[in-house]
Design an enzyme around this catalytic site. Structure first.
Site, mmCIF file in Angstrom:
data_model
loop_
_atom_site.group_PDB
_atom_site.id
_atom_site.type_symbol
_atom_site.label_atom_id
_atom_site.label_comp_id
_atom_site.label_asym_id
_atom_site.label_seq_id
_atom_site.Cartn_x
_atom_site.Cartn_y
_atom_site.Cartn_z
ATOM 1 N N TYR A 154 55.954 -0.760 -29.953
ATOM 2 C CA TYR A 154 55.025 -1.647 -29.245
ATOM 3 C C TYR A 154 55.767 -2.860 -28.668
ATOM 4 C CZ TYR A 154 51.158 -4.925 -28.549
ATOM 5 O OH TYR A 154 50.279 -5.832 -28.016
ATOM 6 N N LYS A 156 57.314 -3.744 -24.637
ATOM 7 C CA LYS A 156 56.995 -5.013 -23.974
ATOM 8 C C LYS A 156 58.280 -5.675 -23.472
ATOM 9 C CE LYS A 156 52.622 -6.441 -26.087
ATOM 10 N NZ LYS A 156 51.933 -6.765 -24.838
#
Length: 268
Positions: free
Chosen positions: A10, A14
């Site tokens: 995750y 990003k």
């Protein structure tokens, strides 16, 4: 992700997105808004709105449902949270502030950390206390119409102590129940399954949050503070486009906004 120093895919993706923007921006000015842990809305569209289980809320839901009796965390550590509407407002004001810029000089590329760890920190100890007080006073009612009584979570300060606690208190008895269940032709199957779900649910949560619960850093919000000042000086209606976490009373927010919002929109 782990190979390159990131705790999970995750946050790794990003970072990859930011890297891609930086190398392909050409002459476009770049503004990156980095919120920390996003929680339910402070005011808009109404207080306490949240959609689905997000970030820290999986712990709160598990606790409120009586499935979280122990956890791994440094109670003195800051967990950086910011309401969703404040993130939206920060994005809007940053677009206004940089909307007419052009060129590719470094001063036209800005990163805004939108969080609370510097200007108005809240700690895991606070979350621990607020959760106990709220769900003791207003227990969750399960499908059978019974209120779920909660106790204080046993907090463990290291992964070693957590594993030892889980093994002695839960995994060893679970193994014994498994053997008895097999010997009795699955007579205790439903009990075994329920205990298995609870125990491994806690262990999954620990694996998920372990990179964060001992993180003792705070996020530099100097650029965001400058954006706040620029908004006020530029006559932007900052009472409408508010994003200053210093106005939040965390006890009031969690007890009267966030927890009730979770109970209304998340609990099933």
């Amino acid at each position: 992700a782990n190979l390159y120093g990131w705790p999970n895919t995750y946050v790794f993706t990003k970072a990859m997105g930011e890297m891609l923007i930086q190398i392909s921006k050409e002459s476009i000015p770049i503004v990156i808004v980095r919120p920390t842990i996003i929680t339910s809305t402070y005011k808009e569209p109404f207080s306490g709105w949240v959609e689905g289980v997000r970030t820290i809320d999986s712990l709160i839901v598990a606790y409120g449902k009586g499935k979280l009796t122990c956890f791994l965390a440094d109670l003195k550590a800051v967990f950086d949270v910011i309401p969703a509407d404040m993130v939206v407002n920060a994005m809007i004001v940053s677009m206004v502030a940089h909307g007419n810029e052009s060129g590719n000089s470094n001063d036209r590329n800005m990163i805004y950390h939108v969080g609370s760890s510097v200007s108005n920190p809240v700690r895991y100890q606070n979350l621990h206390d607020y959760s106990f007080r709220y769900f003791t006073a207003k227990p969750w009612i399960n499908k059978e119409g019974k209120p779920i009584r909660v106790g204080k979570v046993t907090m463990l300060s290291s992964i070693t102590s957590f594993r030892r606690y889980m093994f002695i208190r839960y995994l060893l008895p679970l193994k014994g129940l498994e053997l008895v269940n097999e010997a009795s032709c699955k007579y205790f199957q439903e009990t075994y399954r329920e205990l298995y779900r609870k125990i491994h649910g806690v262990m999954r949560l620990v694996d998920l949050y372990r990179p964060y619960v001992f993180f003792n850093g705070v996020f530099d919000n100097m650029n965001t503070e400058k954006l706040l000042r620029a908004g006020r000086e530029g006559m932007i209606e900052m009472d409408l486009f508010y994003f200053d976490p210093k106005v939040i009373n965390w006890e009031e927010y969690f007890m009267n906004i966030h927890f009730p919002g979770i109970a209304k929109y998340v609990f099933k």
